[in-house]
Design a protein around this motif. Structure first.
Motif, PDB file in Angstrom:
ATOM      1  N   THR A 496      -5.714  -1.214   6.781  1.00 22.13           N
ATOM      2  CA  THR A 496      -5.037  -1.959   5.723  1.00 22.13           C
ATOM      3  C   THR A 496      -3.665  -1.387   5.379  1.00 22.13           C
ATOM      4  O   THR A 496      -2.879  -2.044   4.708  1.00 22.13           O
ATOM      5  CB  THR A 496      -5.902  -1.970   4.451  1.00 22.13           C
ATOM      6  N   GLY A 497      -3.405  -0.151   5.830  1.00 19.82           N
ATOM      7  CA  GLY A 497      -2.104   0.449   5.571  1.00 19.82           C
ATOM      8  C   GLY A 497      -1.159   0.403   6.758  1.00 19.82           C
ATOM      9  O   GLY A 497      -0.113   1.057   6.754  1.00 19.82           O
ATOM     10  N   LYS A 498      -1.496  -0.393   7.779  1.00 20.74           N
ATOM     11  CA  LYS A 498      -0.706  -0.380   9.012  1.00 20.74           C
ATOM     12  C   LYS A 498       0.705  -0.923   8.822  1.00 20.74           C
ATOM     13  O   LYS A 498       1.583  -0.673   9.659  1.00 20.74           O
ATOM     14  CB  LYS A 498      -1.416  -1.162  10.108  1.00 20.74           C
ATOM     15  N   LYS A 506       3.635  10.972  10.640  1.00 16.23           N
ATOM     16  CA  LYS A 506       2.200  10.702  10.616  1.00 16.23           C
ATOM     17  C   LYS A 506       1.695  10.795   9.178  1.00 16.23           C
ATOM     18  O   LYS A 506       1.765  11.851   8.548  1.00 16.23           O
ATOM     19  CB  LYS A 506       1.471  11.706  11.503  1.00 16.23           C
ATOM     20  N   MET A 507       1.184   9.678   8.678  1.00 19.29           N
ATOM     21  CA  MET A 507       0.713   9.610   7.294  1.00 19.29           C
ATOM     22  C   MET A 507      -0.769   9.278   7.246  1.00 19.29           C
ATOM     23  O   MET A 507      -1.290   8.602   8.130  1.00 19.29           O
ATOM     24  CB  MET A 507       1.507   8.548   6.519  1.00 19.29           C
ATOM     25  N   ALA A 508      -1.437   9.745   6.209  1.00 22.94           N
ATOM     26  CA  ALA A 508      -2.849   9.443   5.983  1.00 22.94           C
ATOM     27  C   ALA A 508      -2.987   8.879   4.580  1.00 22.94           C
ATOM     28  O   ALA A 508      -2.379   9.389   3.637  1.00 22.94           O
ATOM     29  CB  ALA A 508      -3.698  10.704   6.130  1.00 22.94           C
ATOM     30  N   GLY A 509      -3.781   7.811   4.435  1.00 23.41           N
ATOM     31  CA  GLY A 509      -3.907   7.249   3.098  1.00 23.41           C
ATOM     32  C   GLY A 509      -4.869   6.095   3.019  1.00 23.41           C
ATOM     33  O   GLY A 509      -5.410   5.637   4.030  1.00 23.41           O
ATOM     34  N   LYS A 510      -5.061   5.636   1.800  1.00 27.52           N
ATOM     35  CA  LYS A 510      -6.022   4.570   1.539  1.00 27.52           C
ATOM     36  C   LYS A 510      -5.427   3.566   0.567  1.00 27.52           C
ATOM     37  O   LYS A 510      -4.854   3.938  -0.466  1.00 27.52           O
ATOM     38  CB  LYS A 510      -7.305   5.169   0.920  1.00 27.52           C
ATOM     39  N   THR A 511      -5.552   2.291   0.918  1.00 27.41           N
ATOM     40  CA  THR A 511      -5.105   1.224   0.027  1.00 27.41           C
ATOM     41  C   THR A 511      -6.170   0.959  -1.034  1.00 27.41           C
ATOM     42  O   THR A 511      -7.342   1.291  -0.871  1.00 27.41           O
ATOM     43  CB  THR A 511      -4.856  -0.073   0.804  1.00 27.41           C
ATOM     44  N   GLY A 512      -5.733   0.343  -2.111  1.00 23.37           N
ATOM     45  CA  GLY A 512      -6.664  -0.064  -3.153  1.00 23.37           C
ATOM     46  C   GLY A 512      -6.183  -1.338  -3.810  1.00 23.37           C
ATOM     47  O   GLY A 512      -4.999  -1.451  -4.156  1.00 23.37           O
ATOM     48  N   THR A 513      -7.066  -2.301  -3.954  1.00 25.44           N
ATOM     49  CA  THR A 513      -6.744  -3.549  -4.644  1.00 25.44           C
ATOM     50  C   THR A 513      -7.862  -3.810  -5.643  1.00 25.44           C
ATOM     51  O   THR A 513      -8.953  -4.233  -5.268  1.00 25.44           O
ATOM     52  CB  THR A 513      -6.631  -4.727  -3.663  1.00 25.44           C
ATOM     53  N   ALA A 514      -7.605  -3.496  -6.890  1.00 30.01           N
ATOM     54  CA  ALA A 514      -8.656  -3.567  -7.908  1.00 30.01           C
ATOM     55  C   ALA A 514      -8.377  -4.685  -8.900  1.00 30.01           C
ATOM     56  O   ALA A 514      -7.266  -4.812  -9.417  1.00 30.01           O
ATOM     57  CB  ALA A 514      -8.757  -2.235  -8.644  1.00 30.01           C
ATOM     58  N   ARG A 515      -9.393  -5.486  -9.148  1.00 30.90           N
ATOM     59  CA  ARG A 515      -9.298  -6.476 -10.215  1.00 30.90           C
ATOM     60  C   ARG A 515      -9.597  -5.791 -11.555  1.00 30.90           C
ATOM     61  O   ARG A 515     -10.365  -4.833 -11.609  1.00 30.90           O
ATOM     62  CB  ARG A 515     -10.303  -7.613  -9.986  1.00 30.90           C
ATOM     63  N   GLY A 559      -1.863  -2.687   0.352  1.00 33.06           N
ATOM     64  CA  GLY A 559      -1.078  -2.503   1.567  1.00 33.06           C
ATOM     65  C   GLY A 559       0.254  -3.213   1.538  1.00 33.06           C
ATOM     66  O   GLY A 559       1.206  -2.806   2.208  1.00 33.06           O
ATOM     67  N   THR A 560       0.350  -4.268   0.733  1.00 31.75           N
ATOM     68  CA  THR A 560       1.591  -5.051   0.641  1.00 31.75           C
ATOM     69  C   THR A 560       2.487  -4.577  -0.487  1.00 31.75           C
ATOM     70  O   THR A 560       3.715  -4.511  -0.335  1.00 31.75           O
ATOM     71  CB  THR A 560       1.256  -6.536   0.420  1.00 31.75           C
TER      72      THR A 560
END
Length: 663
Positions: A496-498, A506-515, A559-560
């Motif tokens: 989702t972070g592409k 080189k990055m490492a991470g996590k997206t989040g989409t919270a209602r 991600g956007t």
């Protein structure tokens, strides 16, 4: 009969005067003794209240608040001297006033742009009334004060010229916009941000002086009777890096404008030390502008959404329930568990563990966590407790919130709550605490306390130097930490972070989409997040980005919306320490690293003569002068534009030096 001789007459006369003196002395003694007796039986407190307390008072002499610095020595907040000028017309000599009033009013007219007749009329009235404390002007800076005290009459000082100076301190922020909310304030009643956090070091100790009543509303300081001198505050060097703060501020503000979002937050931590290098909080005001006025990073608890999956899955990795070979069938991306519908926004099928994170699968996370912990959810929750996620963080900044989780002891607990926890709901936690967790993963499993203070200095001497503080020495096994780092790296490269993937960093991470507020009627509200670290194989910085309530017509996924902010911060801060960057890249991007470094010019005071420091960088010069034993007052940031004393002036140790810097 023999007549008295001349000797006897003189003797009698002397005795009469002697007796008279003795009688008078006795009367005076009796009166004095009577007065003592009366005073002993009189209410002394009444006399004190009637006269002393009504005509004299003990006033506070404010101590100069210490300076607040960024880590590189740039001033964030400083205390500047302001001068209030009063006139005592009773002490002005007649000849001095008559001979010099014309020249004085001329000088005042030029300085303040008012007719000289206006000053003359007012001064004549005040002199006629014998006003001892007439307010001429308030709030002068040093240059203005230095000019006005040399005017005719005033240059004769207080006793002959009636020139009274009252010095006050004013707090000024060197950064009027960037980090203003983070820098904070302390007005005596309310504390916020760094100013509030370190006030015990900055504020100093106030002094006291005696003041005499002039009239019903005015009090005149008695300068020669000072009960206690104030002790100025210490200087605090924070961990903030203004360069990174500026980069983060710019990147966040640009994205907030693009997506018409309500507010946003960025936190940048140094992996190895836990030092917070940037903290930006921007929200849209009534004029549509984004201002840094509220610290969302520590004061708001939120349901984090998918950035929490890193936490829940690390627990299962550490317990050995899942490894690189673990797979989970997410079906068509919809799963009902304990009457709760859980869905994915990214396809379906069978995922390996890295895919669960890379594709941010709610179903995959919920299936794995409920599979292994449904029978004993306390084992899962114990991981969160061990990672201090249940605790209110022990940091200096005031106002930080305590996390809240739905647990089996809660009334809201039900079988579906564990599934909700797995993908970032049924919990409320602040962003600083989440960033601290990610920083622990980046640091090989050693979780460090977020640091906001670098050192404390007083008169050029280091009084305290902060060192990294370990919160959790080993968050999980080495294997689990490596597995999680690999999964987070894959999330950027293929998940989702592409959208922010770049082969150069080189990055490492996590997206989040919270209602959030999803229980209320109306359009759905979202928080878009991205949490991670870089470079992935040798992490230098951890960064957490959250943007709240973007315009959903333009986008709302992490991600956007948030990931591009992370990418911009990573790219620009990484150039400062270009590990693994090819030399050709630097050339093609026209980056001259030598030009980014300002040479530190040595400053020397030879033969007690003030050197010329105009044109030099303040952050280089100021520490050197302080180390030499001089006290330096600053105004502004950047290069020095003015100095006092001037070059060549004889100066002594502990003397104040005033510098004006670029704004």
């Amino acid at each position: 009969m023999q007549k008295p001789n001349e000797y006897d007459n003189k003797r009698k006369k002397t005795l009469r005067w002697g007796y008279l003196f003795a009688v008078v002395a006795l009367c005076v003694f009796v009166m004095f003794l009577t007065r003592i007796i009366i005073l002993q039986n009189t209410n002394v407190q009444e006399i004190k209240d009637d006269y002393i307390n009504k005509n004299y008072r003990e006033a506070t002499l404010k101590a100069a608040r210490g300076n607040l610095f960024a880590s590189d020595g740039s001033i964030l907040a400083t205390t500047v001297m302001r001068y209030d000028i009063y006139l005592d017309f009773k002490t002005m000599k007649d000849t001095v006033y008559t001979n010099n009033i014309g020249a004085l009013t001329d000088s005042l007219s030029k300085m303040f742009g008012k007719p000289r007749s206006e000053f003359r009329k007012k001064f004549d009235e005040q002199r006629k009334n014998k006003n001892q404390y007439y307010t001429l002007v308030k709030g002068l800076d040093f240059d203005q004060y230095d000019r006005i005290r040399k005017f005719p009459i005033f240059k004769k000082g207080k006793n002959k010229g009636g020139f009274i100076v009252d010095r006050n301190y004013k707090r000024e922020l060197a950064t009027s916009e960037i980090g203003a909310g983070t820098i904070g304030m302390d007005d005596g009643e309310h504390k916020a941000g760094l100013e509030g956090a370190f006030s015990k070091y900055l504020r100093g100790t106030d002094g006291k002086r005696l003041e005499q009543r002039i009239n019903s509303s005015q009090w005149k300081p008695i300068d020669f009777w000072k009960v206690q001198e104030p002790i100025d505050g210490e200087d605090v060097y924070t961990t903030l890096d203004l360069r990174i703060q500026d980069i983060a501020h710019s990147a966040l503000e640009k994205q907030l404008i693009n997506f018409e979002a309500k507010h946003g937050t960025v936190i940048v931590m140094e992996v190895e030390t836990g030092k917070v290098r940037a903290m930006v909080n921007l929200r849209r005001d009534d004029n549509g502008e984004y201002v840094d006025s509220y610290n969302y990073a520590i004061k708001d608890n939120i349901e984090p959404g998918s950035t929490f999956k890193t936490i829940s899955l690390l627990a299962a990795m550490d317990d050995g329930f899942i490894d690189e070979n673990t797979t989970v069938d997410v079906g068509n991306g919809v799963w009902v568990y304990a009457k709760q519908r859980i869905s994915d926004g990214h396809g379906g099928g069978t995922y390996d563990i890295s895919d669960v994170l890379a594709k941010s699968s709610n179903v995959g996370s919920a299936k794995l966590i409920t599979k292994y912990y449904a029978d004993n959810p306390q084992i899962f929750l114990d991981h969160l407790k061990r990672w201090k996620l249940f605790d209110k963080m022990d940091i200096e900044l005031p106002g930080i919130t305590k996390p809240r989780f739905v647990t089996p002891e809660s009334k809201k607990w039900n079988p579906a709550a564990l599934a909700s926890l797995a993908y970032g709901y049924a919990s409320n936690i602040n962003l600083l605490q989440l960033a601290t967790f990610y920083n622990g993963v980046a640091n090989g499993g050693k979780m460090l306390k977020p640091l906001f203070i670098d050192k404390i200095m007083k008169d050029g001497k280091v009084m305290y130097s902060a060192k990294p503080e370990v919160m959790v020495n080993k968050m999980a096994s080495e294997k689990a930490i490596k597995m999680m780092t690999h999964a987070l790296t894959k999330a950027v490269e293929k998940g989702t972070g592409k959208s922010i993937f770049t082969p150069n960093l080189k990055m490492a991470g996590k997206t989040g989409t919270a209602r959030f507020e999803y229980w209320l009627p109306g359009p759905m509200k979202y928080r878009a997040s991205f949490a991670g670290f870089y470079p992935a194989d040798n992490p230098k910085y951890t960064c957490y980005v959250m943007i709240s309530e973007p315009n959903t017509a333009k986008g709302f996924y992490g991600g956007t919306v948030s990931a591009p902010v992370f990418k911009e911060i990573a790219g620009k801060t990484f150039l400062k320490t270009p590990q693994n960057i090819e030399r050709e890249m630097l050339v093609s991007n026209k980056v001259d690293l030598n030009k980014m470094v300002e040479p530190n010019v040595k400053v020397a005071v030879n033969n007690k003569q003030m050197p010329n420091v105009v044109g030099l960088i303040g952050k280089n010069v100021i520490p050197q002068l302080e180390n030499l034993g001089y006290r330096v007052d600053y105004k502004g940031v950047g290069r020095i534009t003015q100095q006092f004393p001037l070059e060549g002036t004889t100066i002594s140790k502990n003397q104040r030096i005033y510098l004006s810097l670029q704004n």
